[in-house]
Motif scaffolding. Structure first.
Motif, PDB file in Angstrom:
ATOM      1  N   LEU A 216      -8.734  11.762  -5.838  1.00  0.00           N
ATOM      2  CA  LEU A 216      -9.678  10.928  -5.063  1.00  0.00           C
ATOM      3  C   LEU A 216      -9.232   9.872  -4.589  1.00  0.00           C
ATOM      4  O   LEU A 216      -9.523   9.279  -3.405  1.00  0.00           O
ATOM      5  N   ALA A 217      -8.691   9.070  -5.349  1.00  0.00           N
ATOM      6  CA  ALA A 217      -8.224   7.559  -5.014  1.00  0.00           C
ATOM      7  C   ALA A 217      -7.352   7.781  -4.077  1.00  0.00           C
ATOM      8  O   ALA A 217      -6.990   6.951  -3.125  1.00  0.00           O
ATOM      9  N   TYR A 218      -6.210   8.770  -4.208  1.00  0.00           N
ATOM     10  CA  TYR A 218      -5.189   9.125  -3.064  1.00  0.00           C
ATOM     11  C   TYR A 218      -5.770   9.393  -1.849  1.00  0.00           C
ATOM     12  O   TYR A 218      -5.432   8.644  -0.942  1.00  0.00           O
ATOM     13  N   TYR A 219      -6.657  10.616  -1.795  1.00  0.00           N
ATOM     14  CA  TYR A 219      -7.167  10.898  -0.611  1.00  0.00           C
ATOM     15  C   TYR A 219      -7.943   9.918   0.262  1.00  0.00           C
ATOM     16  O   TYR A 219      -7.839   9.647   1.361  1.00  0.00           O
ATOM     17  N   SER A 251      -7.795  -3.951  -5.808  1.00  0.00           N
ATOM     18  CA  SER A 251      -8.173  -2.870  -6.374  1.00  0.00           C
ATOM     19  C   SER A 251      -7.130  -2.056  -7.401  1.00  0.00           C
ATOM     20  O   SER A 251      -7.132  -1.505  -8.326  1.00  0.00           O
ATOM     21  N   ILE A 252      -5.720  -2.420  -6.868  1.00  0.00           N
ATOM     22  CA  ILE A 252      -4.648  -1.975  -7.546  1.00  0.00           C
ATOM     23  C   ILE A 252      -4.386  -2.825  -8.910  1.00  0.00           C
ATOM     24  O   ILE A 252      -4.245  -2.430 -10.169  1.00  0.00           O
ATOM     25  N   PHE A 253      -4.839  -4.240  -8.673  1.00  0.00           N
ATOM     26  CA  PHE A 253      -4.819  -5.190 -10.063  1.00  0.00           C
ATOM     27  C   PHE A 253      -5.842  -4.903 -11.113  1.00  0.00           C
ATOM     28  O   PHE A 253      -5.742  -4.791 -12.182  1.00  0.00           O
ATOM     29  N   LEU A 264      -4.171   5.302 -11.608  1.00  0.00           N
ATOM     30  CA  LEU A 264      -4.869   5.139 -10.408  1.00  0.00           C
ATOM     31  C   LEU A 264      -4.300   4.170  -9.463  1.00  0.00           C
ATOM     32  O   LEU A 264      -4.415   4.279  -8.219  1.00  0.00           O
ATOM     33  N   ALA A 265      -3.780   3.039  -9.871  1.00  0.00           N
ATOM     34  CA  ALA A 265      -2.735   2.111  -9.188  1.00  0.00           C
ATOM     35  C   ALA A 265      -1.804   3.015  -8.772  1.00  0.00           C
ATOM     36  O   ALA A 265      -1.400   2.524  -7.261  1.00  0.00           O
ATOM     37  N   ILE A 266      -0.900   3.819  -9.103  1.00  0.00           N
ATOM     38  CA  ILE A 266      -0.168   4.474  -8.517  1.00  0.00           C
ATOM     39  C   ILE A 266      -0.468   5.314  -7.614  1.00  0.00           C
ATOM     40  O   ILE A 266       0.328   5.598  -6.744  1.00  0.00           O
ATOM     41  N   SER A 267      -1.632   5.820  -7.839  1.00  0.00           N
ATOM     42  CA  SER A 267      -1.992   6.681  -6.524  1.00  0.00           C
ATOM     43  C   SER A 267      -2.550   5.961  -5.400  1.00  0.00           C
ATOM     44  O   SER A 267      -2.422   6.422  -4.111  1.00  0.00           O
ATOM     45  N   ARG A 268      -2.883   4.722  -5.525  1.00  0.00           N
ATOM     46  CA  ARG A 268      -3.217   3.982  -4.533  1.00  0.00           C
ATOM     47  C   ARG A 268      -2.098   3.590  -3.650  1.00  0.00           C
ATOM     48  O   ARG A 268      -1.924   3.299  -2.444  1.00  0.00           O
ATOM     49  N   ILE A 269      -0.958   3.213  -4.514  1.00  0.00           N
ATOM     50  CA  ILE A 269       0.550   2.796  -3.930  1.00  0.00           C
ATOM     51  C   ILE A 269       0.895   4.116  -3.287  1.00  0.00           C
ATOM     52  O   ILE A 269       1.300   3.827  -1.929  1.00  0.00           O
ATOM     53  N   LYS A 270       0.689   5.218  -3.661  1.00  0.00           N
ATOM     54  CA  LYS A 270       1.110   6.431  -2.953  1.00  0.00           C
ATOM     55  C   LYS A 270       0.272   6.656  -1.586  1.00  0.00           C
ATOM     56  O   LYS A 270       0.658   6.861  -0.472  1.00  0.00           O
TER      57      LYS A 270
END
Length: 299
Positions: A216-219, A251-253, A264-270
């Motif tokens: 969900l975070a990624y998409y 949000s990443i922090f 989740l941070a990795i998903s946002r970076i992707k």
């Protein structure tokens, strides 16, 4: 020729389809065809569109329209269930208002609102109206900015004018993008409270919470950025770019230091990497569509 095509994507949560089909058989409105988009050969009283690969809801819905043979379209999720008069009320309204896009009233199992359409804030986040509340059936159709794809209808003319859903939206924002493009072309999106659809909403992702959170975070984040930079006009967007990325990086922090969820941070970076990969396409789209303006006023 039938007057209405009902299009259902059945790639996920396939066990829900029989319940929807049973409710459609009880419908007081009979002049429709049912089109099911599936990645398997599913048998039933419907037209089957078999896809070789799941490329997302927007892609699947577009494939369903390709074989439709009617003037009007209604998209339903496979985990929905219609009342006996739902299709009839929708058709009566859309037949009189063929230039409108219609949000049917999605309710949860307990009768409360799941979706009545919504608006969008200046960062591109959706703000759903009436969610969790009770809305009477008799209120007049109300203007909204976008409709939820679990129960959205329009004429095929409107669909074709917008060239369908944007296939880049694998999950999330496809209907929001579609509706905003329609509004920019002078069309109306309305909430039709009298046409009721039960949304059991089991979800299309794994029930494992960690996997669900990651996807969900990624998409949602990747498609939100794509949606914002594709659709907001320059005068509205430029003063907000720093704010958009401030909240994104924040949000990443938060994922790392507060939520303690590095995944989740990795998903946002992707998600950010995917967005950057689509930036050239966004520029091309904007150059083709540079005369349109974003209708939402800045605060």
């Amino acid at each position: 020729m039938v007057t209405l095509s009902i299009i259902v994507v059945n790639v996920k949560e396939k066990e829900n389809l029989p319940r929807l089909m049973a409710s459609l058989k009880k419908s007081t409105y009979k002049d429709f065809e049912l089109i099911v988009v599936d990645n398997e050969t599913t048998l039933g009283d419907f037209k089957l569109v078999k896809i070789e690969r799941d490329l997302g809801l927007a892609y699947c819905r577009n494939k369903g329209v390709e074989i439709s043979s009617s003037r009007f379209l209604l998209f339903l999720d496979n985990d929905t269930e219609v009342m006996e008069d739902t299709i009839e009320k929708f058709f009566e309204f859309i037949n009189k208002n063929p230039d409108f896009i219609v949000q049917l009233k999605l309710i949860k199992d307990d009768g409360r609102i799941d979706a009545a359409g919504g608006i969008i804030d200046d960062l591109g986040y959706p703000l759903e109206l009436f969610k969790g509340s009770i809305v009477a059936d008799f209120i007049p159709p109300a203007n909204i900015l976008y409709a939820k794809g679990a129960a959205i209808g329009m004429s095929k003319d409107v669909f074709n004018m917008l060239h369908g859903f944007d296939n880049e939206y694998f999950y999330g924002y496809d209907e929001t993008d579609f509706c905003l493009r329609a509004v920019k072309k002078g069309k109306k999106v309305v909430f039709l409270s009298s046409a009721v659809v039960i949304h059991h909403e089991h979800g299309s992702f794994s029930k494992l919470s960690k996997e669900r959170e990651k996807r969900l975070a990624y998409y949602l984040e990747s498609r939100r950025l794509y949606f914002v930079f594709k659709n907001f006009n320059y005068k509205f967007l430029l003063p907000r770019i720093h704010k958009i990325f401030f909240y994104f990086i924040g949000s990443i922090f938060m994922d790392i230091f507060h939520r303690k969820k590095n995944y989740l941070a990795i998903s946002r970076i992707k998600a950010l990497i995917w967005f950057i990969s689509k930036f050239y396409k966004i520029i091309i789209i904007r150059l083709k569509d540079r005369k349109t303006t974003f209708l939402t006023k800045s605060n």
